[in-house]
Write a protein that holds these residues in place. Structure first.
Motif, PDB file in Angstrom:
ATOM      1  N   GLY A 279       0.820  -1.205   0.000  1.00  0.00           N
ATOM      2  CA  GLY A 279       0.000   0.000   0.000  1.00  0.00           C
ATOM      3  C   GLY A 279       0.853   1.253   0.000  1.00  0.00           C
ATOM      4  O   GLY A 279       1.826   1.361  -0.746  1.00  0.00           O
ATOM      5  N   ASP A 280       0.532   2.210   0.874  1.00  0.00           N
ATOM      6  CA  ASP A 280       1.286   3.466   0.924  1.00  0.00           C
ATOM      7  C   ASP A 280       2.441   3.423   1.917  1.00  0.00           C
ATOM      8  O   ASP A 280       3.173   4.402   2.055  1.00  0.00           O
ATOM      9  N   ALA A 281       2.589   2.308   2.620  1.00  0.00           N
ATOM     10  CA  ALA A 281       3.737   2.150   3.520  1.00  0.00           C
ATOM     11  C   ALA A 281       4.941   1.673   2.727  1.00  0.00           C
ATOM     12  O   ALA A 281       4.792   1.028   1.690  1.00  0.00           O
ATOM     13  N   MET A 282       6.139   2.001   3.243  1.00  0.00           N
ATOM     14  CA  MET A 282       7.331   1.419   2.619  1.00  0.00           C
ATOM     15  C   MET A 282       7.301  -0.093   2.778  1.00  0.00           C
ATOM     16  O   MET A 282       7.706  -0.836   1.890  1.00  0.00           O
ATOM     17  N   THR A 385      18.706  10.780  -2.245  1.00  0.00           N
ATOM     18  CA  THR A 385      18.908  11.052  -0.821  1.00  0.00           C
ATOM     19  C   THR A 385      18.297  12.383  -0.411  1.00  0.00           C
ATOM     20  O   THR A 385      17.704  12.493   0.673  1.00  0.00           O
ATOM     21  N   ALA A 386      18.427  13.394  -1.240  1.00  0.00           N
ATOM     22  CA  ALA A 386      17.881  14.718  -0.908  1.00  0.00           C
ATOM     23  C   ALA A 386      16.360  14.669  -0.774  1.00  0.00           C
ATOM     24  O   ALA A 386      15.780  15.258   0.149  1.00  0.00           O
ATOM     25  N   VAL A 387      15.693  13.967  -1.672  1.00  0.00           N
ATOM     26  CA  VAL A 387      14.236  13.823  -1.579  1.00  0.00           C
ATOM     27  C   VAL A 387      13.865  12.929  -0.389  1.00  0.00           C
ATOM     28  O   VAL A 387      12.898  13.195   0.330  1.00  0.00           O
ATOM     29  N   PHE A 388      14.650  11.880  -0.156  1.00  0.00           N
ATOM     30  CA  PHE A 388      14.397  10.988   0.981  1.00  0.00           C
ATOM     31  C   PHE A 388      14.460  11.757   2.304  1.00  0.00           C
ATOM     32  O   PHE A 388      13.599  11.594   3.166  1.00  0.00           O
ATOM     33  N   LEU A 389      15.504  12.572   2.472  1.00  0.00           N
ATOM     34  CA  LEU A 389      15.663  13.308   3.727  1.00  0.00           C
ATOM     35  C   LEU A 389      14.528  14.309   3.923  1.00  0.00           C
ATOM     36  O   LEU A 389      14.055  14.510   5.041  1.00  0.00           O
ATOM     37  N   ALA A 390      14.099  14.928   2.848  1.00  0.00           N
ATOM     38  CA  ALA A 390      13.029  15.926   2.951  1.00  0.00           C
ATOM     39  C   ALA A 390      11.689  15.290   3.287  1.00  0.00           C
ATOM     40  O   ALA A 390      10.867  15.893   3.979  1.00  0.00           O
ATOM     41  N   THR A 391      11.457  14.064   2.829  1.00  0.00           N
ATOM     42  CA  THR A 391      10.118  13.459   2.944  1.00  0.00           C
ATOM     43  C   THR A 391      10.023  12.350   3.991  1.00  0.00           C
ATOM     44  O   THR A 391       9.020  11.651   4.058  1.00  0.00           O
ATOM     45  N   GLY A 392      11.067  12.189   4.817  1.00  0.00           N
ATOM     46  CA  GLY A 392      10.975  11.240   5.923  1.00  0.00           C
ATOM     47  C   GLY A 392      11.175   9.793   5.548  1.00  0.00           C
ATOM     48  O   GLY A 392      10.711   8.890   6.257  1.00  0.00           O
ATOM     49  N   GLN A 393      11.889   9.546   4.460  1.00  0.00           N
ATOM     50  CA  GLN A 393      12.193   8.166   4.076  1.00  0.00           C
ATOM     51  C   GLN A 393      13.408   7.668   4.860  1.00  0.00           C
ATOM     52  O   GLN A 393      14.091   8.444   5.539  1.00  0.00           O
ATOM     53  N   ASP A 394      13.683   6.379   4.757  1.00  0.00           N
ATOM     54  CA  ASP A 394      14.868   5.803   5.405  1.00  0.00           C
ATOM     55  C   ASP A 394      16.077   6.110   4.531  1.00  0.00           C
ATOM     56  O   ASP A 394      16.225   5.530   3.447  1.00  0.00           O
ATOM     57  N   PRO A 395      16.972   7.016   4.959  1.00  0.00           N
ATOM     58  CA  PRO A 395      18.081   7.418   4.074  1.00  0.00           C
ATOM     59  C   PRO A 395      19.042   6.287   3.755  1.00  0.00           C
ATOM     60  O   PRO A 395      19.713   6.324   2.728  1.00  0.00           O
ATOM     61  N   GLY A 428       7.636   5.308   1.095  1.00  0.00           N
ATOM     62  CA  GLY A 428       6.300   5.220   1.666  1.00  0.00           C
ATOM     63  C   GLY A 428       5.836   6.601   2.067  1.00  0.00           C
ATOM     64  O   GLY A 428       6.653   7.509   2.284  1.00  0.00           O
ATOM     65  N   THR A 429       4.525   6.784   2.184  1.00  0.00           N
ATOM     66  CA  THR A 429       3.984   8.086   2.592  1.00  0.00           C
ATOM     67  C   THR A 429       3.265   7.995   3.932  1.00  0.00           C
ATOM     68  O   THR A 429       2.683   8.973   4.390  1.00  0.00           O
ATOM     69  N   VAL A 430       3.291   6.824   4.554  1.00  0.00           N
ATOM     70  CA  VAL A 430       2.794   6.650   5.921  1.00  0.00           C
ATOM     71  C   VAL A 430       3.846   5.869   6.703  1.00  0.00           C
ATOM     72  O   VAL A 430       4.615   5.099   6.134  1.00  0.00           O
ATOM     73  N   GLY A 431       3.885   6.099   8.019  1.00  0.00           N
ATOM     74  CA  GLY A 431       4.821   5.374   8.864  1.00  0.00           C
ATOM     75  C   GLY A 431       6.203   6.006   8.874  1.00  0.00           C
ATOM     76  O   GLY A 431       6.524   6.892   8.071  1.00  0.00           O
ATOM     77  N   GLY A 432       7.028   5.551   9.806  1.00  0.00           N
ATOM     78  CA  GLY A 432       8.414   6.014   9.892  1.00  0.00           C
ATOM     79  C   GLY A 432       8.512   7.514  10.097  1.00  0.00           C
ATOM     80  O   GLY A 432       7.782   8.114  10.887  1.00  0.00           O
ATOM     81  N   GLY A 433       9.431   8.139   9.358  1.00  0.00           N
ATOM     82  CA  GLY A 433       9.668   9.570   9.501  1.00  0.00           C
ATOM     83  C   GLY A 433       8.662  10.436   8.789  1.00  0.00           C
ATOM     84  O   GLY A 433       8.712  11.674   8.911  1.00  0.00           O
ATOM     85  N   THR A 434       7.723   9.842   8.054  1.00  0.00           N
ATOM     86  CA  THR A 434       6.755  10.648   7.298  1.00  0.00           C
ATOM     87  C   THR A 434       5.765  11.374   8.201  1.00  0.00           C
ATOM     88  O   THR A 434       5.121  12.323   7.776  1.00  0.00           O
ATOM     89  N   SER A 435       5.645  10.935   9.463  1.00  0.00           N
ATOM     90  CA  SER A 435       4.679  11.554  10.372  1.00  0.00           C
ATOM     91  C   SER A 435       5.231  12.799  11.061  1.00  0.00           C
ATOM     92  O   SER A 435       4.476  13.550  11.678  1.00  0.00           O
TER      93      SER A 435
END
Length: 485
Positions: A279-282, A385-395, A428-435
């Motif tokens: 789904g929308d989770a990683m 990496t730049a987009v990951f850091l901005a959007t709360g992904q696992d770098p 993902g757009t839910v969970g982890g650093g996205t919140s």
């Protein structure tokens, strides 16, 4: 008769003395016991070193709670009421003397106050090793809500690291304008990517397609013999048995769907690469829980089966691996665009022929000679990496998410065609650093915050954006190299 005058005698004695000194020195004979001097110096140096080191060596830290050790989650014996009246300095001393366990501060105090107390304790520890005041310029508040961080994103928190966030765009992507936040400390990266976005938007815009969508986990199990391992592999590959595994997996999740099981045998070992739609989770937590259910079912069929590791490294997570490059992991994306030749000349300041040749010799031949796996690109990891850091992904998942081959061709009309194929973007757009508020804001800017109307829609949009940003960054970079010609 040649030594009658005192001047000649003096010259003779001086010359002879010089000769003897040279002779003894040449053969390593010393007039002074140098070893004794060196031993004395070494002893003093050793004494100073030992003294210095003795100050720098601290006892092991208290263990923070570990998810696999339930006893580590024991509640603190002290009550919150007893601690409220104490100053931060007093509480810090209680941490340093072991009266309060460091990792229990958030359970005893307000989350923000817990961070303040911990900073004081660590500043004292750092001072004893000559690094006092190191945390002065590390922000700790008030912009970060530590109650959301606790138990979700980080432990033993003493502050946060602010990163500059640049915004690139508009970039026309699948017929819509998008703006892309990028968190980085590398100068020129955002400006260069923005130029690439401009060139793409001046042309056809970017078109992106998801080829595959499935996160993977590959438990390693061990059988009594290679024959049994082979039997397990063949059993898993039978359609009726896969349906049984799928039912067990999906009983643990409301969104996850088991897509495939790919067993690989190595002697007595079997690596079960499970691919799951998340789904929308990683999806790493989701696929891990489902994998445990699959293992439990397999144990009932194969009693001799032993689980060696829930992750057997054939997933493959956070490591360069050919399996991700070939079979994909997360979102497999292909994105393309056509840049008119006049845009190449005016915006990118180069020619179509120059940029195409640069890509061939650098990204294709050069990477092949280096033996690269998934590295047939200029600097995909920068944009990912730049987009990951901005959007709360696992770098750390930038390792496989940056797998990319970039292809450029001159069209029949003399324009430039560019394409990036990225088989393993894990987002993902839910969970982890996205919140977290800042990262959530960046996802909102892209238009993919939280869960989508249809499960997976927002995570797919983020994968499209990552691929398009990578293509824009690469395009501008190639142009700079091509312009040098």
């Amino acid at each position: 008769r040649h030594m009658n005058d005192s001047s000649s005698l003096f010259k003779f004695l001086f010359g002879w003395s010089f000769f003897l000194c040279y002779f003894f020195g040449f053969f390593g004979i010393s007039f002074v016991d140098a070893d004794e001097i060196m031993e004395g110096q070494n002893f003093e140096s050793s004494e100073r070193s030992t003294s210095s080191k003795s100050k720098a060596v601290h006892p092991p830290a208290e263990s923070t709670p570990v998810c696999t050790v339930p006893s580590s989650f024991e509640k603190p014996s002290l009550s919150k009421t007893d601690l409220q009246s104490k100053s931060n300095e007093e509480l810090s001393n209680m941490v340093l003397t072991g009266q309060i366990k460091d990792h229990q501060l958030e359970k005893l105090l307000d989350h923000h106050r817990a961070v303040d107390v911990r900073r004081l304790a660590f500043d004292s520890k750092l001072s004893s090793v000559g690094c006092g005041g190191a945390l002065t310029d590390l922000p700790s508040g008030p912009s970060l809500d530590y109650s959301r961080v606790f138990g979700a994103n980080c432990e033993i928190v003493v502050g946060y690291v602010p990163l500059p966030v640049g915004m690139v765009g508009p970039l026309t992507l699948n017929g819509q304008s998008v703006y892309i936040p990028m968190a980085t400390t590398e100068g020129c990266l955002v400006a260069s990517t923005n130029r690439g976005c401009k060139a793409i938007t001046q042309g056809s815009g970017a078109t992106s397609v998801i080829l595959r969508d499935g996160i993977t986990r590959a438990p390693c199990v061990r059988m009594n013999s290679a024959k049994e391992a082979a039997e397990l592999k063949l059993w898993c590959e039978m359609p009726a048995n896969f349906a049984t595994l799928k039912h067990a997996f999906e009983s643990t999740t409301g969104f996850g769907k088991l897509l495939s099981v790919e067993p690989t045998v190595a002697g007595k070992n079997v690596y079960l690469r499970l691919q799951c739609f998340a789904g929308d989770a990683m999806g790493m937590n989701m696929v891990s829980k489902g994998s445990l259910a699959v293992i439990d079912l397999l144990k009932s069929v194969f009693p001799t089966l032993v689980l060696v590791a829930l992750s057997g490294n054939m997933c493959t997570d956070k490591k360069a691996a050919a399996t991700n490059w070939i079979h994909g992991r997360g979102k497999s994306v292909v994105v393309e665009a056509i840049i008119p030749q006049h845009v190449v000349r005016t915006t990118l300041k180069t020619t179509v022929q120059a940029i195409v040749q640069t890509n061939i010799h650098k990204n294709l031949i050069g990477s092949a000679m280096a033996g690269a796996i998934g590295g047939f690109n200029a600097h995909a990891a920068n944009n990912v990496t730049a987009v990951f850091l901005a959007t709360g992904q696992d770098p750390a998942q930038n390792v496989e998410s940056s797998n990319c081959i970039t292809l450029l061709e001159e069209t029949e009309d003399g324009d430039l065609w560019i394409c990036c194929t990225m088989p393993s973007i894990e987002v993902g757009t839910v969970g982890g650093g996205t919140s977290l508020p800042a990262q959530s804001a960046c996802l909102k800017a892209i238009g993919c915050k939280g869960g989508g109307v249809n499960p997976g829609d927002n995570a797919k949009q983020l994968a499209h954006v990552v691929a398009a940003a990578t293509m824009a960054g690469g395009l501008s970079f190639f142009a700079g190299l091509g312009a040098e010609k």
